[in-house]
Design a protein around this motif. Structure first.
Motif, PDB file in Angstrom:
ATOM      1  N   GLU A 131       5.852   4.879 -12.703  1.00 31.14           N
ATOM      2  CA  GLU A 131       5.238   3.623 -13.128  1.00 31.14           C
ATOM      3  C   GLU A 131       3.769   3.528 -12.720  1.00 31.14           C
ATOM      4  N   LEU A 132       3.441   4.024 -11.539  1.00 27.93           N
ATOM      5  CA  LEU A 132       2.055   3.991 -11.083  1.00 27.93           C
ATOM      6  C   LEU A 132       1.212   5.103 -11.699  1.00 27.93           C
ATOM      7  N   GLU A 133       1.875   5.991 -12.416  1.00 27.12           N
ATOM      8  CA  GLU A 133       1.194   7.164 -12.978  1.00 27.12           C
ATOM      9  C   GLU A 133       0.479   7.919 -11.863  1.00 27.12           C
ATOM     10  N   ALA A 134       1.209   8.109 -10.784  1.00 26.74           N
ATOM     11  CA  ALA A 134       0.692   8.830  -9.617  1.00 26.74           C
ATOM     12  C   ALA A 134       0.551  10.310  -9.956  1.00 26.74           C
ATOM     13  N   PRO A 135      -0.263  11.016  -9.183  1.00 30.27           N
ATOM     14  CA  PRO A 135      -0.442  12.449  -9.445  1.00 30.27           C
ATOM     15  C   PRO A 135       0.849  13.229  -9.181  1.00 30.27           C
ATOM     16  N   GLU A 136       0.811  14.459  -9.567  1.00 24.10           N
ATOM     17  CA  GLU A 136       1.948  15.346  -9.363  1.00 24.10           C
ATOM     18  C   GLU A 136       2.343  15.396  -7.891  1.00 24.10           C
ATOM     19  N   ALA A 147      -3.284   2.016  12.862  1.00 21.48           N
ATOM     20  CA  ALA A 147      -4.064   1.740  14.062  1.00 21.48           C
ATOM     21  C   ALA A 147      -4.295   0.241  14.246  1.00 21.48           C
ATOM     22  N   ASP A 148      -4.160  -0.523  13.162  1.00 16.23           N
ATOM     23  CA  ASP A 148      -4.379  -1.972  13.248  1.00 16.23           C
ATOM     24  C   ASP A 148      -3.210  -2.722  12.611  1.00 16.23           C
ATOM     25  N   ARG A 149      -2.086  -2.695  13.291  1.00 10.30           N
ATOM     26  CA  ARG A 149      -0.871  -3.340  12.791  1.00 10.30           C
ATOM     27  C   ARG A 149      -1.016  -4.863  12.703  1.00 10.30           C
ATOM     28  N   VAL A 150      -1.822  -5.442  13.571  1.00 14.91           N
ATOM     29  CA  VAL A 150      -2.033  -6.890  13.531  1.00 14.91           C
ATOM     30  C   VAL A 150      -2.700  -7.271  12.213  1.00 14.91           C
ATOM     31  N   ALA A 151      -3.720  -6.508  11.811  1.00 14.49           N
ATOM     32  CA  ALA A 151      -4.419  -6.783  10.550  1.00 14.49           C
ATOM     33  C   ALA A 151      -3.481  -6.592   9.359  1.00 14.49           C
ATOM     34  N   LEU A 152      -2.607  -5.592   9.422  1.00 20.67           N
ATOM     35  CA  LEU A 152      -1.627  -5.397   8.350  1.00 20.67           C
ATOM     36  C   LEU A 152      -0.707  -6.605   8.258  1.00 20.67           C
ATOM     37  N   ASP A 153      -0.250  -7.072   9.395  1.00 21.15           N
ATOM     38  CA  ASP A 153       0.652  -8.221   9.431  1.00 21.15           C
ATOM     39  C   ASP A 153      -0.042  -9.482   8.924  1.00 21.15           C
ATOM     40  N   GLU A 154      -1.287  -9.693   9.335  1.00 22.24           N
ATOM     41  CA  GLU A 154      -2.058 -10.871   8.895  1.00 22.24           C
ATOM     42  C   GLU A 154      -2.236 -10.893   7.383  1.00 22.24           C
ATOM     43  N   ARG A 155      -2.258  -9.729   6.764  1.00 22.80           N
ATOM     44  CA  ARG A 155      -2.472  -9.623   5.319  1.00 22.80           C
ATOM     45  C   ARG A 155      -1.160  -9.426   4.551  1.00 22.80           C
ATOM     46  N   ASP A 156      -0.048  -9.645   5.231  1.00 28.13           N
ATOM     47  CA  ASP A 156       1.278  -9.543   4.607  1.00 28.13           C
ATOM     48  C   ASP A 156       1.483  -8.190   3.925  1.00 28.13           C
ATOM     49  N   MET A 157       1.122  -7.125   4.633  1.00 28.04           N
ATOM     50  CA  MET A 157       1.177  -5.782   4.048  1.00 28.04           C
ATOM     51  C   MET A 157       2.526  -5.106   4.274  1.00 28.04           C
ATOM     52  N   ILE A 158       2.909  -4.319   3.286  1.00 25.91           N
ATOM     53  CA  ILE A 158       3.992  -3.349   3.378  1.00 25.91           C
ATOM     54  C   ILE A 158       3.305  -2.011   3.127  1.00 25.91           C
ATOM     55  N   VAL A 159       3.551  -1.020   3.973  1.00 18.82           N
ATOM     56  CA  VAL A 159       2.958   0.310   3.777  1.00 18.82           C
ATOM     57  C   VAL A 159       4.102   1.300   3.600  1.00 18.82           C
ATOM     58  N   LEU A 160       4.050   2.009   2.482  1.00 21.58           N
ATOM     59  CA  LEU A 160       5.086   2.985   2.149  1.00 21.58           C
ATOM     60  C   LEU A 160       4.456   4.353   1.962  1.00 21.58           C
ATOM     61  N   LYS A 161       5.224   5.388   2.270  1.00 19.66           N
ATOM     62  CA  LYS A 161       4.775   6.766   2.062  1.00 19.66           C
ATOM     63  C   LYS A 161       5.802   7.465   1.176  1.00 19.66           C
ATOM     64  N   LEU A 162       5.326   8.098   0.129  1.00 14.63           N
ATOM     65  CA  LEU A 162       6.194   8.872  -0.748  1.00 14.63           C
ATOM     66  C   LEU A 162       5.940  10.350  -0.543  1.00 14.63           C
ATOM     67  N   VAL A 163       6.988  11.058  -0.223  1.00 16.76           N
ATOM     68  CA  VAL A 163       6.941  12.510  -0.108  1.00 16.76           C
ATOM     69  C   VAL A 163       7.961  13.001  -1.133  1.00 16.76           C
ATOM     70  N   GLY A 164       7.464  13.614  -2.206  1.00 21.42           N
ATOM     71  CA  GLY A 164       8.353  13.959  -3.312  1.00 21.42           C
ATOM     72  C   GLY A 164       8.857  12.678  -3.932  1.00 21.42           C
ATOM     73  N   SER A 165      10.166  12.456  -3.901  1.00 23.92           N
ATOM     74  CA  SER A 165      10.709  11.198  -4.404  1.00 23.92           C
ATOM     75  C   SER A 165      11.307  10.349  -3.283  1.00 23.92           C
ATOM     76  N   PHE A 171       0.877  -1.172   0.000  1.00 22.72           N
ATOM     77  CA  PHE A 171       0.000   0.000   0.000  1.00 22.72           C
ATOM     78  C   PHE A 171       0.909   1.215   0.000  1.00 22.72           C
ATOM     79  N   ILE A 172       0.749   2.072  -0.998  1.00 23.29           N
ATOM     80  CA  ILE A 172       1.622   3.233  -1.161  1.00 23.29           C
ATOM     81  C   ILE A 172       0.794   4.501  -1.021  1.00 23.29           C
ATOM     82  N   VAL A 173       1.221   5.366  -0.129  1.00 22.19           N
ATOM     83  CA  VAL A 173       0.557   6.640   0.103  1.00 22.19           C
ATOM     84  C   VAL A 173       1.447   7.741  -0.473  1.00 22.19           C
ATOM     85  N   PHE A 174       0.896   8.533  -1.377  1.00 21.13           N
ATOM     86  CA  PHE A 174       1.599   9.693  -1.916  1.00 21.13           C
ATOM     87  C   PHE A 174       1.101  10.908  -1.151  1.00 21.13           C
TER      88      PHE A 174
END
Length: 145
Positions: A93-98, A55-73, A35-38
């Motif tokens: 590649e994701l064609e994310a917004p400006e 707020a729910d790290r257990v649920a993230l772990d159960e779903r094998d999640m990686i959470v990343l945040k992009l600020v600029g590059s 899951f990538i947050v721009f």
């Protein structure tokens, strides 16, 4: 709220770029959902999204999640590791917004984009989307006794 759920199609056209694997994060393919947050200019929606998910790290772990945040590059891992990623290449590649506009993307274990959102999504909505995926269903099947 604007979001596009790409998973729910009855017939998936794999020639469509929206369903192509995201090469910049291929190291996670078949291991993690990403899951990538721009971040937006004032970071308010990104902060709200971050708080929702963490707020729910257990649920993230159960779903094998990686959470990343992009600020600029710059990539900041929020949950899990994002070592060796190129933020600018990922944005392109994701064609994310400006830079300065909020966006959130969910990339499935198969490497395809499953969700694009222009507003924060609740963790409940996100987990419901993930839990409806065939790969996730296979993960939660318990053997009969």
């Amino acid at each position: 709220m604007s979001k596009t759920l790409l998973y729910g199609a009855t017939k998936i056209d794999e020639t469509n770029a929206a369903y192509a694997a995201v090469a910049t994060i291929e190291q996670f393919q078949w291991k993690n959902r990403v899951f990538i947050v721009f971040a937006d200019a004032d970071n308010s929606r990104a902060a709200r999204q971050e708080n929702q998910l963490l707020a729910d790290r257990v649920a993230l772990d159960e779903r094998d999640m990686i959470v990343l945040k992009l600020v600029g590059s710059s990539i900041k891992p929020l949950f899990g590791s994002g070592d060796g990623l190129n933020g600018e290449a990922l944005r392109e590649e994701l064609e994310a917004p400006e830079t300065g506009e909020f966006a959130a993307f969910l990339v499935g274990k198969d490497g395809a984009i499953k969700l694009k959102a222009s507003e924060p999504i609740s963790s409940g909505e996100l987990f419901a989307i993930i839990d409806s995926m065939p790969v996730r269903a296979g993960e939660t099947v318990r053997p009969e006794k």
